[in-house]
Design a protein around this motif. Structure first.
Motif, short mmCIF file in Angstrom:
data_model
loop_
_atom_site.label_atom_id
_atom_site.label_comp_id
_atom_site.label_asym_id
_atom_site.label_seq_id
_atom_site.Cartn_x
_atom_site.Cartn_y
_atom_site.Cartn_z
N ARG A 1 -15.59 1.70 -15.34
CA ARG A 1 -14.37 2.49 -15.45
C ARG A 1 -14.51 3.63 -16.45
O ARG A 1 -13.88 4.67 -16.32
N LEU B 1 -6.89 2.58 -5.77
CA LEU B 1 -7.05 2.14 -4.39
C LEU B 1 -8.05 0.99 -4.27
O LEU B 1 -9.13 1.03 -4.85
N GLU B 2 -7.65 -0.01 -3.48
CA GLU B 2 -8.57 -1.09 -3.14
C GLU B 2 -9.52 -0.60 -2.06
O GLU B 2 -9.23 0.38 -1.35
N PRO B 3 -10.69 -1.27 -1.89
CA PRO B 3 -11.64 -0.81 -0.87
C PRO B 3 -11.03 -0.65 0.52
O PRO B 3 -11.33 0.31 1.23
N ALA B 4 -10.14 -1.56 0.91
CA ALA B 4 -9.51 -1.48 2.23
C ALA B 4 -8.51 -0.33 2.34
O ALA B 4 -8.10 0.03 3.45
N GLU B 5 -8.12 0.25 1.20
CA GLU B 5 -7.13 1.32 1.19
C GLU B 5 -7.76 2.70 1.08
O GLU B 5 -7.04 3.71 1.07
N LEU B 6 -9.09 2.78 1.00
CA LEU B 6 -9.73 4.06 0.78
C LEU B 6 -9.55 5.01 1.95
O LEU B 6 -9.39 6.23 1.75
N GLN C 1 -16.34 3.88 -7.24
CA GLN C 1 -15.77 2.60 -7.65
C GLN C 1 -16.85 1.63 -8.13
O GLN C 1 -16.54 0.63 -8.78
N ARG D 1 -15.82 5.28 -2.65
CA ARG D 1 -16.47 3.96 -2.63
C ARG D 1 -17.63 3.94 -3.62
O ARG D 1 -17.80 2.96 -4.36
N MET E 1 0.84 -1.22 0.00
CA MET E 1 0.00 0.00 0.00
C MET E 1 0.86 1.26 0.00
O MET E 1 0.50 2.27 -0.60
N GLN F 1 -9.32 4.44 -9.33
CA GLN F 1 -8.94 3.19 -9.98
C GLN F 1 -7.84 2.46 -9.22
O GLN F 1 -7.79 1.23 -9.24
N LYS G 1 1.61 2.85 -3.25
CA LYS G 1 0.54 3.65 -3.84
C LYS G 1 0.40 5.00 -3.15
O LYS G 1 0.22 6.03 -3.80
#
Length: 412
Positions: free
Chosen positions: A352, A127-132, A348, A345, A1, A125, A4
């Motif tokens: 896209r 970030l994963e949901p857990a990284e928001l 996303q 969220r 992470m 695009q 990013k």
């Protein structure tokens, strides 16, 4: 992470530079160059491209990648700053801003608006949901630091920096950021958009954006969640000034103190989300704390006008008022980070080919909501009086808590 977040931090820091440049640094430069206060105020017309940000977003969705748009727009900002360095600064005796300088500043705003759209789309695009949570902490904090750097630190360097040196420094910063956007490994690993998604939804773009699950609810929330807070943040410092707090002291607490507290609140919001706090329960709790804080601030406004109330240095009332000021900014930073996480969220969930347009719509509505009461608070206070005005702001701060009860299943 971390791979990013570090490039995102650098890019969002650079994204904050144009706001600080034009809200803090440029007015001082223009005034020092001899322009009248009216002419300096009219320079805000150059912000116009930001109001049309939603018009550029479909281009980012439809043509190429967000990374390519980010690189080009950032490099373009460096080019504009380089051209500004080659022009003479506004001088004494000029009737207004020179046409060449005004034109380049307009291009600077256009490039900055496109950079803003591209960077937000890239973050959605990437970030994963857990990284928001951590990602939006980086977004809010780095942007505020960039604005403070351009509007404060560069202003402090004005005695030693000439006009050409200032804009050459900014040009070099933008070109380094463009290289970061193009070369950062985490950004290069973003998957390419499939060819079938390259075409924009031209005829029914707005319908397609609003059809994304949760969009209407999120749009309503971001348009209203800051109404009471922004009105109070605009009005309360002016009331303190009317009751004897000096302008330098108010500038310290409502300037430096507010930024520090807001950044601290943003960090706390990201930390709580990173520890897997659910977004909606956290948002509800923070909004309730903010409502309680504003209720205390409203009580202070009523007490300021009571007989014998003193705002002299060292009094409990003065300390309570300044503490209330900082607490509101702390909670405001926390609420902002959690809300931006919810916005990403929601975006996303969009295809896209619509994500840049979708997030730009939400961000534009969020900005409009913040500007609405921040602009009208003074007029409301003059028309209604401070006491009824703060009671109205208190009611407006309670509405987002009630609105959370209407949340769609998309967010549950």
């Amino acid at each position: 992470m971390r791979g990013k977040l570090l490039p995102l931090a650098g890019l969002y820091l650079v994204q904050g530079l144009p706001y600080g440049l034009q809200s803090g640094l440029l007015p001082v430069l223009l005034r020092a160059g001899g322009l009248s206060l009216t002419r300096v105020g009219l320079a805000k017309v150059l912000y116009a491209p930001w109001l049309l940000k939603l018009a550029w977003a479909p281009l980012v969705d439809a043509q190429g990648s967000a990374r390519a748009w980010l690189t080009r727009s950032t490099a373009g900002l460096g080019l504009v700053c380089g051209l500004l360095a080659g022009l003479p600064p506004p001088g004494a005796g000029q009737a207004g801003l020179p046409a060449a300088v005004a034109g380049l500043l307009l291009l600077l705003n256009l490039g900055a608006a496109m950079q803003d759209v591209a960077l937000d789309a890239l973050a959605v695009q990437l970030l994963e949901p857990a990284e928001l949570g951590p990602g939006n902490t980086v977004q809010v904090v780095a942007y505020k630091l960039g604005a403070a750097l351009a509007g404060g630190a560069l202003l402090a360097l004005l005695p030693t920096l000439s006009w050409p040196q200032l804009f050459l420094l900014l040009a070099a910063t933008y070109w380094l950021a463009a290289a970061l956007a193009w070369a950062a490994p985490a950004l290069r690993r973003l998957p390419q958009q499939p060819p079938c998604e390259q075409r924009p939804h031209t005829a029914h773009l707005l319908r397609d954006v609003l059809a994304v699950p949760g969009t209407l609810w999120t749009a309503g929330f971001v348009l209203t969640y800051k109404l009471g807070e922004q009105g109070a943040n605009s009005l309360f410092p002016l009331l303190l000034l009317d009751h004897g707090v000096s302008a330098p002291e108010l500038g310290l607490w409502n300037g430096v103190g507010a930024v520090v507290c807001s950044i601290a609140g943003s960090f706390l919001g990201g930390t709580l989300l990173a520890k897997h706090w659910e977004l909606l329960p956290l948002l509800r709790s923070v909004l309730q704390f903010r409502l309680g804080s504003l209720a205390c601030q409203t009580a202070l406004v009523f007490h300021l006008d009571t007989l014998g109330a003193s705002m002299d240095p060292g009094t409990i009332l003065r300390g309570s008022a300044l503490l209330s000021l900082c607490l509101q900014h702390f909670l405001g930073g926390l609420v902002t980070t959690v809300t931006f996480t919810g916005m990403m969220r929601c975006s996303q969930l969009a295809p896209r080919a619509l994500q840049a347009t979708h997030y730009s719509l939400l961000a534009t509505l969020e900005l409009l909501g913040k500007l609405l009461l921040g602009t009208l608070a003074g007029g409301l206070a003059d028309g209604l009086g401070p006491h009824p005005c703060f009671l109205l702001l208190l009611i407006l701060s309670a509405l987002p808590i009630l609105y959370l009860g209407l949340v769609p299943s998309t967010f549950l």
